[in-house]
Design a protein around this motif. Structure first.
Motif: not given
Lengths: 494, 54
Positions: A44-47, B31-34, A21-30, B39-49
């Motif tokens: 809220l809920h993840l927070g 789970y829904a928030e994840i 789960a942790g390494t999967f997130a790496r692909k998304s980081i910019r 989705h937001k990260l894949k499409s970039g911060p501005d596009e995602g918004r």
């Protein structure tokens, strides 16, 4: 060894799941904002999951259960200040709302905006030292716990801890806050299941009357009534803890990073309002486990910290022990991940970043900051392993942990309040200024330094004095600067 | 001797009960928030918004 094959398989499966789960997130980081605050996208809920998962570790269970084991049901009073302060913060947004609206990534950034770069550096330095000597005892204490619960030899426990830290380092350094949020979610589900199971199972097994009787027999009236004569709690303890929890919950970096990652100020405040009941549970459930251990154990362990693992190993049926251990390891890994990320960001952003800028006149780029952050995490792992196994103190672990973070807590709270609320000319001589911030940090740190001397005043008095000294320093320094140097110099907000 | 045990029983029931209810909410809605963050990260911060459903 107390674990059977099913237990071991459950624990191994859990570790593999978290790593994935942790390494999967790496692909998304910019970029840095994605790494440190997950593009400020946390709802809220993840927070809630992230805040609580990072604030519960085996160490939390150990020191709170010790308080229950040594004081009986009366120690449940420990949950009250948490509950009241979290509820207050959720309702008012005190400190939290303006911080989110300023869109900062670490708290010392606020100090640079309000008081100048030197104060940011000092705050970052004290935070890093206080945070590391607090964090540094976790692996050693937790290794003892795992050793007692699993029956593994001490050498194997050391390697287990190193292995766990390596897994945490891998997913945190690669995926930053996004990894932490994802893994915190998995860890929260596991740890909440484990906490509810052990509490309900323990009460059913031992019976409420036996638990009450053991407290009364061991400690008399003060085992039930926290305001009884001779109790270590009472009104003064409650007042001190209200102040302490207010500081921790608003300014400790491992908590504020969760809040800065929230979508907006309203979500940040809602996370606090909802988490009040979770913080109540976080405090009272482990304290209650300590009280259950008092009722369960017929032979008193020499080290009271061992009461909880001894009870868990004896009370929990085999097969379920693996699930419970995975839940407890989950709690610890999320704490490590969160602390690693928050302390390394303070060191890389507020100490190394500020020093680099001062020396070269240039800012570190995003890519270099990420690199520095990851290298800092690796260095921190080495430090805490070293500190953990050389640490020795005759004081209660609870007191040591509180005083360690008190090195920066009092100065930070006072400087944040003056920086956010008392920083314009309307406040005349009391307007928060740079000299005041320096004095608040330095004087607020003195009681923690005294704590490390062989003979020192009682810990609760030291804790209270750090706030009084920090406030006096801020008022005295600010009044002096407002008299002698009324115009804000370059680098200090007017 | 019955007052304080009754107080602690209520505190524990509120704490453990509240913890259970909030934990179920967090599990389901988190789970829904994840999925939304991914989705937001894949499409970039501005596009995602821009693409986030109103």
């Amino acid at each position: 060894m107390s674990l059977n094959a099913v237990d071991v398989a459950i624990v191994a499966g859990y570790v593999a799941l978290v790593l994935y789960a942790g390494t999967f997130a790496r692909k998304s980081i910019r970029g840095l904002a994605g790494f440190l605050v997950a593009e400020r996208s946390m709802g809220l809920h993840l927070g809630l999951a992230s805040l609580i998962a990072s604030e519960i570790g085996i160490i939390t269970y150990m020191y709170l259960a010790e308080a229950g084991y040594r004081n009986g049901l009366a120690a449940l009073i420990i949950g009250l200040p948490f509950f009241v302060v979290v509820l207050f913060l959720g309702r008012t947004g005190f400190i939290i709302k303006p911080l989110i609206e300023l869109r900062i990534m670490t708290l010392p950034e606020l100090f640079e905006r309000k008081y100048g770069r030197g104060v940011r550096f000092l705050a970052g330095f004290l935070m890093a030292v206080g945070g590391l000597i607090n964090f540094g005892v976790f692996p050693g204490v937790e290794a003892k716990f795992i050793n007692t619960v699993t029956g593994l030899p001490q050498d194997a426990v050391l390697w287990t801890m190193i292995g766990l830290l390596a897994v945490v380092l891998a997913y945190t350094a690669l995926g930053g806050m996004v990894s932490v949020i994802f893994t915190n979610y998995v860890q929260y589900i596991l740890l909440s299941l484990g906490m509810i199971f052990l509490t309900v199972f323990g009460v059913l097994k031992l019976g409420w009357p036996r638990i009450v009787a053991s407290s009364a027999e061991a400690f008399g009236p003060k085992g039930l009534n926290p305001f009884a004569a001779g109790s270590p709690f009472g009104l003064s303890y409650v007042l001190w803890q209200l102040l302490f929890q207010l500081s921790v919950l608003t300014i400790a970096p491992y908590i504020t990073m969760r809040i800065f990652a929230a979508k907006d100020a309203r979500t940040g405040a809602r996370i606090f309002a909802w988490s009040s009941v979770l913080f109540l549970a976080r405090a009272i459930i482990p304290v209650f486990w300590g009280v259950m251990a008092l009722a369960y154990l017929t032979t008193r362990p020499e080290d009271p910290l061992q009461a909880l693992p001894l009870m868990i190993a004896g009370l929990t049926p085999k097969g379920l022990l693996g699930l419970l251990l995975a839940a407890l390891l989950a709690a610890s890994m999320s704490t490590y991940a969160s602390y690693l990320l928050s302390w390394s960001s303070v060191i890389s952003q507020d100490i190394i970043g500020v020093a680099y800028e001062r020396l070269t006149g240039r800012r570190l780029g995003d890519r270099s900051r990420l690199l520095v952050n990851r290298a800092t995490m690796a260095a921190m792992i080495l430090f805490i392993l070293w500190w953990s196994f050389r640490f020795q103190s005759e004081e209660l672990l609870f007191f040591y942990l509180m005083l360690a973070v008190n090195l920066f807590l009092a100065g930070t709270l006072v400087s944040a309040v003056f920086g956010l609320y008392l920083h314009d000319r309307r406040f005349g001589l009391l307007r928060g200024r740079r000299w005041g911030a320096y004095a608040a940090f330095i004087l607020g740190a003195v009681p923690t330094v005294l704590f490390f001397l062989p003979a020192h005043p009682p810990v609760s008095r030291l804790g209270l004095w750090s706030y009084i000294l920090a406030l006096s320093g801020m008022v005295g320094g600010s009044v002096a600067q407002n008299l002698l140097d009324p115009d804000a110099p370059k680098g200090e907000a007017a | 001797m019955t007052f304080w045990p009754a107080v602690w029983l209520v505190v524990l029931a509120l704490g453990v009960g509240g913890f259970t209810v909030v934990s179920i909410l967090v599990a389901v809605k988190g789970y829904a928030e994840i999925k939304a963050i991914l989705h937001k990260l894949k499409s970039g911060p501005d596009e995602g918004r821009d693409r986030r459903p109103s």
